[in-house]
Design a protein around this motif. Structure first.
Motif: not given
Length: 233
Positions: A188-208
């Motif tokens: 469960l921790s690995i799944t949470l970390q993977r999608y948390l990292a993905q949301s951070m990436h999407v947010k930063m990509d949107n800003i750039i």
């Protein structure tokens, strides 16, 4: 204009930003992973089972609600994420509802922490009990919220029911006691970390991307104001 404010330490990103339904995807991924793990542990699990809280004039036909002209306090719309039909020695029905609240709480400016890990988990847990608790008791269901904050904090009662569920199957799975629990929580921790990292990436990509489409000074301005230049190096 573009109004989203990111505080200088990046906490908004780490909280699991909801842009482009990333928070919903995170919730769904954790739910599906938990369902898969419980099935592996030999439980009969149904996702979002319908018809659990219908009034006497309602019934389900081909997965569709029939004769729904009477709304029993809105109860027919309640669908916990997972239903387990063979919980315990008597085969009781256990309902689980997964929630992934943000770990962080802020003052209006977004700069000052009001609460730390565990505060939102406790608040959401109590809210879920208020929503489902008595309704489940009235229908002889067992109910437990599964509340895992975006930065990993697990509500103690959520952890306890997961541990009870998987440790009860240790004999069938031929695993050492608590070994299954550790495996499940890591998954469960690995799944949470993977999608948390993905949301951070999407947010930063949107800003750039916004900065590169007619807003050339956007990144520079927000960085200069909030000391975030190092993120873009």
């Amino acid at each position: 204009g573009y109004k989203t404010k990111i505080n200088k330490h990046g906490d908004h990103l780490a909280a699991g930003c909801s842009i482009w339904k990333q928070r919903t995807r995170m919730h769904d991924a954790v739910k599906v992973e938990l369902q898969s793990l419980l099935k592996w542990a030999k439980y009969d699990v149904i996702s979002e089972e319908r018809g659990l809280f219908l009034g006497s004039n309602h019934f389900i036909l081909n997965n569709a609600l029939v004769n729904d002209n009477i709304n029993v306090e809105g109860e027919q719309n309640l669908r916990p994420d997972l239903s387990i039909n063979n919980f315990g020695p008597l085969g009781e029905k256990l309902l689980l509802d997964v929630t992934i609240p943000s770990t962080l709480s802020f003052k209006n400016s977004g700069e000052q922490y009001l609460h730390g890990a565990g505060y939102n988990a406790n608040r959401i847990y109590d809210s879920k009990i208020n929503t489902y608790g008595q309704k489940c008791i009235d229908r002889n269901y067992l109910f437990e919220p599964i509340v895992i904050e975006s930065c990993g904090f697990v509500h103690k009662k959520s952890a306890a029911i997961i541990k009870k569920l998987v440790n009860a199957q240790e004999a069938d799975l031929e695993c050492k006691r608590d070994g299954i629990y550790i495996y499940v929580m890591r998954a469960l921790s690995i799944t949470l970390q993977r999608y948390l990292a993905q949301s951070m990436h999407v947010k930063m990509d949107n800003i750039i991307r916004k900065a590169s489409h007619g807003q050339a000074d956007f990144v520079h301005d927000i960085c200069a104001q909030q000391d975030m230049q190092e993120i873009y190096i």
